[in-house]
Design a protein around this motif. Structure first.
Motif, short mmCIF file in Angstrom:
data_model
loop_
_atom_site.label_atom_id
_atom_site.label_comp_id
_atom_site.label_asym_id
_atom_site.label_seq_id
_atom_site.Cartn_x
_atom_site.Cartn_y
_atom_site.Cartn_z
N ASP A 127 0.83 -1.20 0.00
CA ASP A 127 0.00 0.00 0.00
C ASP A 127 0.86 1.25 0.00
OD1 ASP A 127 -2.31 -1.51 0.10
OD2 ASP A 127 -2.59 -1.28 2.26
N MET A 128 0.42 2.25 -0.76
CA MET A 128 1.08 3.55 -0.73
C MET A 128 0.01 4.63 -0.75
SD MET A 128 2.65 3.40 -4.61
CE MET A 128 2.85 5.12 -4.93
N GLN A 129 0.28 5.72 -0.08
CA GLN A 129 -0.66 6.84 -0.06
C GLN A 129 -0.45 7.67 -1.31
OE1 GLN A 129 -2.46 5.35 2.63
NE2 GLN A 129 -3.20 7.41 2.44
N ILE A 130 -1.56 8.04 -1.95
CA ILE A 130 -1.50 8.92 -3.10
C ILE A 130 -2.34 10.17 -2.79
CG2 ILE A 130 -1.02 7.11 -4.78
CD1 ILE A 130 -3.98 7.06 -5.50
N CYS A 131 -2.44 11.05 -3.73
CA CYS A 131 -3.11 12.33 -3.50
C CYS A 131 -4.43 12.18 -2.74
CB CYS A 131 -3.31 13.05 -4.82
SG CYS A 131 -4.23 12.12 -6.05
N ASP A 132 -4.71 13.19 -1.95
CA ASP A 132 -5.97 13.26 -1.18
C ASP A 132 -6.15 12.07 -0.24
OD1 ASP A 132 -6.58 15.62 -2.54
OD2 ASP A 132 -7.65 14.54 -4.12
N ASP A 133 -5.05 11.54 0.27
CA ASP A 133 -5.11 10.44 1.25
C ASP A 133 -5.78 9.18 0.73
OD1 ASP A 133 -3.74 11.91 3.20
OD2 ASP A 133 -5.58 12.85 3.87
N HIS A 134 -5.75 8.95 -0.57
CA HIS A 134 -6.24 7.69 -1.13
C HIS A 134 -5.10 6.67 -1.07
CE1 HIS A 134 -9.28 10.40 -2.76
NE2 HIS A 134 -10.04 9.34 -2.86
N THR A 135 -5.47 5.41 -0.94
CA THR A 135 -4.49 4.33 -0.93
C THR A 135 -4.47 3.65 -2.28
OG1 THR A 135 -4.83 3.97 1.43
CG2 THR A 135 -3.83 2.16 0.19
N TYR A 136 -3.27 3.40 -2.78
CA TYR A 136 -3.07 2.64 -4.01
C TYR A 136 -2.23 1.43 -3.62
CZ TYR A 136 -2.27 1.63 -8.93
OH TYR A 136 -2.27 1.03 -10.15
N THR A 137 -2.67 0.26 -3.99
CA THR A 137 -1.96 -0.97 -3.66
C THR A 137 -1.20 -1.44 -4.88
OG1 THR A 137 -3.68 -1.57 -2.06
CG2 THR A 137 -2.22 -3.33 -2.82
N MET A 138 0.13 -1.45 -4.78
CA MET A 138 0.97 -1.96 -5.86
C MET A 138 0.97 -3.49 -5.80
SD MET A 138 2.09 0.62 -7.59
CE MET A 138 3.32 -0.19 -8.59
N ILE A 139 0.91 -4.13 -6.96
CA ILE A 139 0.93 -5.58 -7.06
C ILE A 139 2.28 -5.99 -7.62
CG2 ILE A 139 -0.11 -7.63 -8.10
CD1 ILE A 139 -2.67 -5.91 -8.53
N ASP A 140 3.05 -6.74 -6.83
CA ASP A 140 4.34 -7.27 -7.28
C ASP A 140 4.12 -8.75 -7.58
OD1 ASP A 140 6.90 -8.22 -7.66
OD2 ASP A 140 7.68 -7.46 -5.77
N VAL A 141 4.21 -9.10 -8.86
CA VAL A 141 3.97 -10.47 -9.29
C VAL A 141 5.26 -11.26 -9.49
CG1 VAL A 141 1.77 -9.86 -10.36
CG2 VAL A 141 3.85 -9.86 -11.74
N GLY A 142 6.40 -10.61 -9.19
CA GLY A 142 7.68 -11.26 -9.48
C GLY A 142 8.01 -11.02 -10.94
N GLU A 143 8.00 -12.06 -11.75
CA GLU A 143 8.23 -11.91 -13.19
C GLU A 143 6.93 -11.52 -13.88
OE1 GLU A 143 10.32 -14.89 -15.41
OE2 GLU A 143 11.36 -15.55 -13.59
N GLY A 144 7.05 -10.75 -14.93
CA GLY A 144 5.87 -10.39 -15.71
C GLY A 144 5.35 -9.01 -15.34
N THR A 145 4.24 -8.67 -15.94
CA THR A 145 3.63 -7.36 -15.76
C THR A 145 2.92 -7.29 -14.42
OG1 THR A 145 3.32 -7.18 -18.14
CG2 THR A 145 1.99 -5.73 -16.77
N VAL A 164 0.93 11.52 -13.00
CA VAL A 164 1.04 10.81 -11.73
C VAL A 164 2.42 11.18 -11.19
CG1 VAL A 164 1.01 8.57 -10.58
CG2 VAL A 164 -0.42 8.94 -12.61
N PRO A 165 2.48 12.13 -10.25
CA PRO A 165 3.77 12.66 -9.81
C PRO A 165 4.78 11.57 -9.46
CG PRO A 165 1.99 13.91 -8.83
CD PRO A 165 1.37 12.73 -9.51
N ASN A 166 5.99 11.74 -9.97
CA ASN A 166 7.13 10.85 -9.74
C ASN A 166 7.07 9.52 -10.49
OD1 ASN A 166 8.25 12.73 -7.86
ND2 ASN A 166 6.85 11.91 -6.32
N PHE A 167 5.99 9.26 -11.21
CA PHE A 167 5.86 7.97 -11.89
C PHE A 167 5.70 8.12 -13.40
CE2 PHE A 167 4.62 6.97 -7.55
CZ PHE A 167 5.39 5.85 -7.31
N GLY A 168 4.85 9.03 -13.85
CA GLY A 168 4.60 9.19 -15.27
C GLY A 168 3.27 9.87 -15.52
#
Length: 120
Positions: free
Chosen positions: A32-50, A96-100
């Motif tokens: 989980d990471m906090q994004i604008c306006d205190d919303h949470t965005y959950t990054m998915i790490d799948v190992g290999e692949g997208t 998306v600040p710092n990402f793209g």
């Protein structure tokens, strides 16, 4: 491959339930990471692949759904080209600040697709 699928995002009506389901089913690592306006965005790490992410569905009353993103070199030009080919722009290019930056289009058949330009 030019323009590969680079990120897949779940717009979930119940993020906690989705996190429990997918981490149990696939053993995905979720961060989980906090994004604008205190919303949470959950990054998915799948190992290999997208990999991808999860967030609370931004469209009220819409069903939960997956949105795929394709990487582009020039987001503004790709979004405009899609429009000239008959796409509807669902979300104009957005930083998306710092990402793209991203935009979301609906092709002439009604299918939705995200376009993504990573930060340089």
């Amino acid at each position: 491959m030019s323009n590969p699928f680079c990120h897949i995002e779940l717009h979930a009506n119940n993020v906690e339930s989705a996190k429990s389901f997918y981490s149990s089913l696939f053993n995905w690592k979720l961060n989980d990471m906090q994004i604008c306006d205190d919303h949470t965005y959950t990054m998915i790490d799948v190992g290999e692949g997208t990999g991808g992410g999860m967030l609370t569905n931004p469209i009220p009353d819409a069903p939960s759904h997956w949105l795929s993103y394709v990487q582009v070199e020039n987001l503004a030009a790709s979004t405009e080209k899609a429009k000239s080919l008959g796409a509807t722009i669902i979300q104009e290019p957005t930083e998306v600040p710092n990402f793209g930056s991203l935009s979301v289009i609906s092709d002439p058949t009604g299918a939705t697709l995200g376009l993504w330009q990573p930060a340089s």
